[in-house]
Design an enzyme around this catalytic site. Sequence first.
Site, PDB file in Angstrom:
ATOM      1  N   SER A 127      20.021 -17.442  48.792  1.00 49.68           N
ATOM      2  CA  SER A 127      21.083 -18.279  49.369  1.00 49.68           C
ATOM      3  C   SER A 127      21.845 -17.516  50.453  1.00 49.68           C
ATOM      4  CB  SER A 127      22.032 -18.817  48.291  1.00 49.68           C
ATOM      5  OG  SER A 127      22.870 -17.817  47.782  1.00 49.68           O
ATOM      6  N   LYS A 141      30.517 -16.899  42.195  1.00 52.06           N
ATOM      7  CA  LYS A 141      30.972 -17.865  41.206  1.00 52.06           C
ATOM      8  C   LYS A 141      31.999 -17.322  40.215  1.00 52.06           C
ATOM      9  CE  LYS A 141      30.151 -21.389  41.282  1.00 52.06           C
ATOM     10  NZ  LYS A 141      30.298 -22.699  41.994  1.00 52.06           N
TER      11      LYS A 141
HETATM   12  N1  PMP Z   1      24.640 -19.130  46.174  1.00 53.99           N
HETATM   13  C1  PMP Z   1      24.348 -18.953  44.877  1.00 53.99           C
HETATM   14  C2  PMP Z   1      23.331 -17.913  44.516  1.00 53.99           C
HETATM   15  C3  PMP Z   1      24.981 -19.726  43.891  1.00 53.99           C
HETATM   16  O1  PMP Z   1      24.679 -19.549  42.592  1.00 53.99           O
HETATM   17  C4  PMP Z   1      25.917 -20.710  44.294  1.00 53.99           C
HETATM   18  C5  PMP Z   1      26.601 -21.556  43.251  1.00 53.99           C
HETATM   19  N2  PMP Z   1      25.785 -22.434  42.559  1.00 53.99           N
HETATM   20  C6  PMP Z   1      26.172 -20.891  45.653  1.00 53.99           C
HETATM   21  C7  PMP Z   1      25.528 -20.064  46.573  1.00 53.99           C
HETATM   22  C8  PMP Z   1      27.060 -22.004  46.170  1.00 53.99           C
HETATM   23  O2  PMP Z   1      28.413 -21.905  45.845  1.00 53.99           O
HETATM   24  P1  PMP Z   1      29.290 -23.200  45.577  1.00 53.99           P
HETATM   25  O3  PMP Z   1      28.993 -23.660  44.177  1.00 53.99           O
HETATM   26  O4  PMP Z   1      30.693 -22.712  45.706  1.00 53.99           O
HETATM   27  O5  PMP Z   1      28.945 -24.244  46.571  1.00 53.99           O
END
Ligand code: PMP
Length: 331
Positions: free
Chosen positions: A278, A43
């Site tokens: 994630s 991010k």
């Molecule tokens: N993984 C994590 C740990 C995140 O904090 C985020 C962002 N919220 C994402 C993936 C997803 O990224 P994006 O906001 O670009 O979809």
Amino acid sequence: MEITSIINQIGNTPLIKLKQVSELTNCNIYGKAEYFNPGESVKDRAALFIVKNALEKKKIEKGGIIVEGTAGNTGIGLAVVCKEYGLNLKIVIPKTQSIEKKNILKKLGADLIEVDAVPYSNPNNYIKQSKKIADDLSKKHNHGVVWGNQFDNTVNTEAHIVTTANEIWSQTAGQVDGFTCAVGTGGTLAGVSIGLKNKNRNIKIALSDPMGSSLYSYVKNKKLESKGSSITEGIGTARITKNFEKAIIDDAFQTDDTEALRLVYDLIEKQNIILGGSSGINIAGAIKLAKKLGKRKTIVTILCDDGRRYASKIFNKEFLKSKNLPVPKWL
Ligand code: PMP
């Protein structure tokens, strides 16, 4: 490149071969190691572009306030960037997010407002509250107040077209066959899909969705429906954001927490890489995409952040047991 400013260290992260899953699939599966960014997550890229855009458009100046609703990582990225430009930062975060992320935000000087985790349809949702706070503050502040609006501000997608996609293209020498990642705002998936498809339309793009998110069913049959739930943070959503809307998607996979966490623990054991949940969803998606595309293909995914950011959950035996999730033998 100027090296004296920390924000010049955002992006240009390493591309790491994930050995176990590459062997398993007879493909080359790589992870873009976003925890190498100064704020230690993917991010930072969106945070930098959102703040720079606001400064360039003269919506804010030194002494002004950035307000954002975030699951934590965007807030941490914004804290790094705001410090550099002399801006103040107000963060609205759901209470359910990890204590580690909240502590980092406090240490980095952000003003933290914790709110109940309620769906987007509820007016008290953290994103909606952050907009209201920004609107109220802007009436009485003369250095400018900007609502980051990471979900629907497509400068977020732009960040990944300009940086992440180009980096993946050059780091694979244009030999990338597939890309997959999960969606929070959708900025990463939209930006990388647009950037890579601009180079080669045949590159396959897949969504990696956790349980509890409605996007898998949306990609598969245009219906926003969800099943189950997930302990992963920052990903999964029930609505189509302006960033997600831009993504060019060929396929979608859904992965449960058990499968994702097994991959996270395996990577710690085999490669000493410690990732958050994630990233586990993303690696599972990369395996599924590799199996679909066939042998000897090159697949890239995102290693979004460091697992230590969730230690109180994913490295906590009691927490894992309470959620019926796998406990690694070394815990
Ligand atoms: N993984 C994590 C740990 C995140 O904090 C985020 C962002 N919220 C994402 C993936 C997803 O990224 P994006 O906001 O670009 O979809």
